[in-house]
Design an enzyme around this catalytic site. Structure first.
Site, PDB file in Angstrom:
ATOM      1  N   LYS A  22     -45.114  44.063 117.710  1.00  0.00           N
ATOM      2  CA  LYS A  22     -45.536  45.094 116.762  1.00  0.00           C
ATOM      3  C   LYS A  22     -46.034  46.340 117.489  1.00  0.00           C
ATOM      4  CE  LYS A  22     -49.738  45.090 114.870  1.00  0.00           C
ATOM      5  NZ  LYS A  22     -50.458  46.368 114.693  1.00  0.00           N
ATOM      6  N   ASN A  23     -46.961  46.148 118.430  1.00  0.00           N
ATOM      7  CA  ASN A  23     -47.571  47.286 119.097  1.00  0.00           C
ATOM      8  C   ASN A  23     -46.568  48.066 119.940  1.00  0.00           C
ATOM      9  OD1 ASN A  23     -50.043  46.731 117.948  1.00  0.00           O
ATOM     10  ND2 ASN A  23     -50.827  45.601 119.706  1.00  0.00           N
ATOM     11  N   CYS A 118     -57.418  48.914 111.140  1.00  0.00           N
ATOM     12  CA  CYS A 118     -58.414  47.862 110.928  1.00  0.00           C
ATOM     13  C   CYS A 118     -59.815  48.372 111.243  1.00  0.00           C
ATOM     14  CB  CYS A 118     -58.114  46.658 111.816  1.00  0.00           C
ATOM     15  SG  CYS A 118     -56.721  45.656 111.261  1.00  0.00           S
ATOM     16  N   ARG A 123     -62.777  54.066 117.045  1.00  0.00           N
ATOM     17  CA  ARG A 123     -61.644  54.271 117.946  1.00  0.00           C
ATOM     18  C   ARG A 123     -61.258  55.741 117.863  1.00  0.00           C
ATOM     19  NH1 ARG A 123     -57.363  49.610 116.617  1.00  0.00           N
ATOM     20  NH2 ARG A 123     -57.889  50.088 114.464  1.00  0.00           N
ATOM     21  N   PRO A 124     -62.055  56.611 118.473  1.00  0.00           N
ATOM     22  CA  PRO A 124     -61.826  58.048 118.358  1.00  0.00           C
ATOM     23  C   PRO A 124     -60.535  58.471 119.042  1.00  0.00           C
ATOM     24  CG  PRO A 124     -63.496  57.595 120.021  1.00  0.00           C
ATOM     25  CD  PRO A 124     -63.197  56.292 119.337  1.00  0.00           C
ATOM     26  N   ASP A 126     -60.276  61.317 120.760  1.00  0.00           N
ATOM     27  CA  ASP A 126     -60.597  62.389 121.701  1.00  0.00           C
ATOM     28  C   ASP A 126     -59.780  62.307 122.984  1.00  0.00           C
ATOM     29  OD1 ASP A 126     -62.251  60.037 122.020  1.00  0.00           O
ATOM     30  OD2 ASP A 126     -63.331  61.098 123.582  1.00  0.00           O
ATOM     31  N   LEU A 127     -59.438  61.095 123.442  1.00  0.00           N
ATOM     32  CA  LEU A 127     -58.634  60.986 124.665  1.00  0.00           C
ATOM     33  C   LEU A 127     -57.211  61.483 124.436  1.00  0.00           C
ATOM     34  CD1 LEU A 127     -59.716  57.618 126.329  1.00  0.00           C
ATOM     35  CD2 LEU A 127     -60.596  59.925 126.684  1.00  0.00           C
ATOM     36  N   ASP A 309     -56.997  41.378 121.332  1.00  0.00           N
ATOM     37  CA  ASP A 309     -56.264  40.966 120.141  1.00  0.00           C
ATOM     38  C   ASP A 309     -56.074  39.455 120.042  1.00  0.00           C
ATOM     39  OD1 ASP A 309     -56.044  43.455 119.054  1.00  0.00           O
ATOM     40  OD2 ASP A 309     -53.963  43.794 119.636  1.00  0.00           O
ATOM     41  N   ILE A 331     -63.998  45.551 124.413  1.00  0.00           N
ATOM     42  CA  ILE A 331     -63.064  46.596 124.003  1.00  0.00           C
ATOM     43  C   ILE A 331     -63.527  47.274 122.714  1.00  0.00           C
ATOM     44  CG2 ILE A 331     -60.662  47.151 123.521  1.00  0.00           C
ATOM     45  CD1 ILE A 331     -61.151  46.077 126.337  1.00  0.00           C
ATOM     46  N   ARG A 401     -49.494  42.842 108.219  1.00  0.00           N
ATOM     47  CA  ARG A 401     -49.347  43.995 109.097  1.00  0.00           C
ATOM     48  C   ARG A 401     -48.871  43.572 110.486  1.00  0.00           C
ATOM     49  NH1 ARG A 401     -54.242  46.586 110.368  1.00  0.00           N
ATOM     50  NH2 ARG A 401     -52.844  47.984 111.479  1.00  0.00           N
TER      51      ARG A 401
END
Length: 422
Positions: A22-23, A118, A123-124, A126-127, A309, A331, A401
């Site tokens: 998926k990822n 989720c 989980r910004p 900004d990076l 995960d 994480i 999902r």
């Protein structure tokens, strides 16, 4: 809303085919925006997140068709007709931010809503923003949207140094750099198999990339990319999840398409817990060596460390282990929401900040529980397979999902599991 009913019924044995990742697929799909020529993905999983990304790409002007029962995705972005990734789509899935780099790289401008996904912690983006700015983009946040443009219409190669490892930001930077003028060096890059898979796909499209799978990736920008056909790598998280079925229930399961190099640190923990993992011609065969697994300690880390995960699923296993286990989540700060639900099934878990202490019990009990996110939902199903009596897992829309045909794959191994329409 649908629910999943599970009746614990002892050891499970059989074969489980593992889908494409998926990822990885969610990262590969936006790569179509980098070229006017078609990109075809084979071994694509059939998941709701893939449908969401399809909807997003189509809203930008891409053509996306699912062939051969959805396992082949044929995509074409001859022209990007819309450069705004709308909130109503992006809010459903965090991976939507990955259209930012490709649109900027190809056409020099993009407007992308801040994403959702989720609720497992902050989980910004900004990076992602800093990576694009390092490549020369000017970005302004207005009313929940990132408005980005490349002066002169083209990004420029640069050195991007991430303060900490970020898979998504590495992917966005990698795609953007393929069409940037000059050389880009990504330092402290993520090393996940999904990054390697993306680099392979981009290289097949004509990109010049070196160093994927290491902490330093070098990209020499090219003027254009062409079309390609690329197979999506095996889903290591689905693989790890189904490897836990015989570990928690007993029996023997062969995970078809499984590769040990994708789950090395995870397999090491299983071995320490008393679970055998053997490579076969078709994948990985897994079985438990004793009546119960042994307690082990787990710390989640970026690849090649233990995957975040798989933390929820591993916790389900350790709820039934002999002894006390400690799981440390490094994480995401809000990823123990499954612990109270497992406790409803008789588990003994103490959570303090980013650490969970699990005191193993001989047997879990069936109960009504609620899924809080994608990986939590499947952890509850694993626990239910090993529990006495019936368990009903509600809010399983999260499950769809990231896992296809869960009930079918588990029933093939002898599980008593069914979906209840809500």
């Amino acid at each position: 809303m649908d629910s999943i009913l599970v009746r614990g019924n002892g050891p499970l044995s059989g074969q489980i085919p593992i889908a494409g990742a998926k990822n990885a697929c969610l990262t590969l799909m936006p790569a179509t925006l980098l070229s006017e020529e078609p990109l075809t993905l084979t071994n694509a999983p059939r998941l709701s997140d893939i449908a969401t990304m399809t909807q997003l790409l189509q809203s930008l002007g891409a053509e996306v068709a699912g062939l051969q029962q959805g396992q082949v995705l044929a995509m074409s972005s001859h022209r990007i007709s819309n450069h705004t990734a709308d909130y109503d789509i992006v809010r459903k899935m965090r991976a939507s931010i990955l259209v930012l780099g490709p649109m900027l790289a190809r056409d020099g401008h993009a407007v992308v809503s801040l994403p959702g996904g989720c609720a497992i912690g902050a989980r910004p983006v900004d990076l992602h923003q800093r990576a694009m700015e390092a490549l020369g983009a000017e970005i302004e946040l207005k009313e929940g949207y990132l408005h980005a443009r490349a002066p002169g219409g083209r990004l420029k190669g640069a050195t991007i140094t991430f303060p900490f490892v970020s898979v998504g930001a590495t992917e966005n930077a990698l795609m953007a750099a393929t069409l940037a003028k000059g050389t880009t060096v990504i330092e402290n890059a993520a090393r996940e198999p999904e990054i390697v898979d993306l680099a392979k796909c981009l290289r097949s499209m004509g990109a010049q990339i070196e160093g994927e799978g290491t902490s330093t990736i070098t990209i020499q920008g090219v003027d254009r990319l062409h079309g390609a056909t690329h197979p999506v790598v095996t889903d290591r998280i689905e693989l790890g999840t189904y490897m836990l079925v015989p570990a928690i229930c007993g029996g023997e399961v062969e995970c078809l398409g499984g590769r040990l190099d994708l789950v090395g640190s995870f397999a090491e923990k299983l071995d320490a817990a008393g679970v055998s993992v053997a490579e076969t011609e078709r994948g990985l065969k897994v079985s438990r060596r004793g009546d119960r697994v042994r307690a082990v300690d787990v710390v989640t880390e970026p690849f090649p460390g233990f995957p975040t995960d798989l933390q929820a699923q591993m916790m389900a296993l350790l709820c039934t282990a002999e002894g006390t286990s400690v799981l440390e989540e490094r994480i995401f700060e809000n990823r123990f929401m499954h612990a109270p639900e497992l406790t409803r099934m008789g588990a003994k878990i103490e959570v303090h900040g980013g650490t969970a202490t699990v005191h193993g019990v001989a047997k879990l009990k069936g109960a009504r529980v609620m899924a809080t996110d994608l990986r939590a939902s499947v952890s509850l199903i694993l626990a239910a397979l090993a529990a006495e009596g019936e368990t009903v897992v509600s809010r399983v829309y999260h499950l769809d999902r990231g896992y296809e045909k869960v009930e079918e794959k588990l029933r093939a191994c002898g599980a008593q599991i069914e979906r209840i329409a809500g």
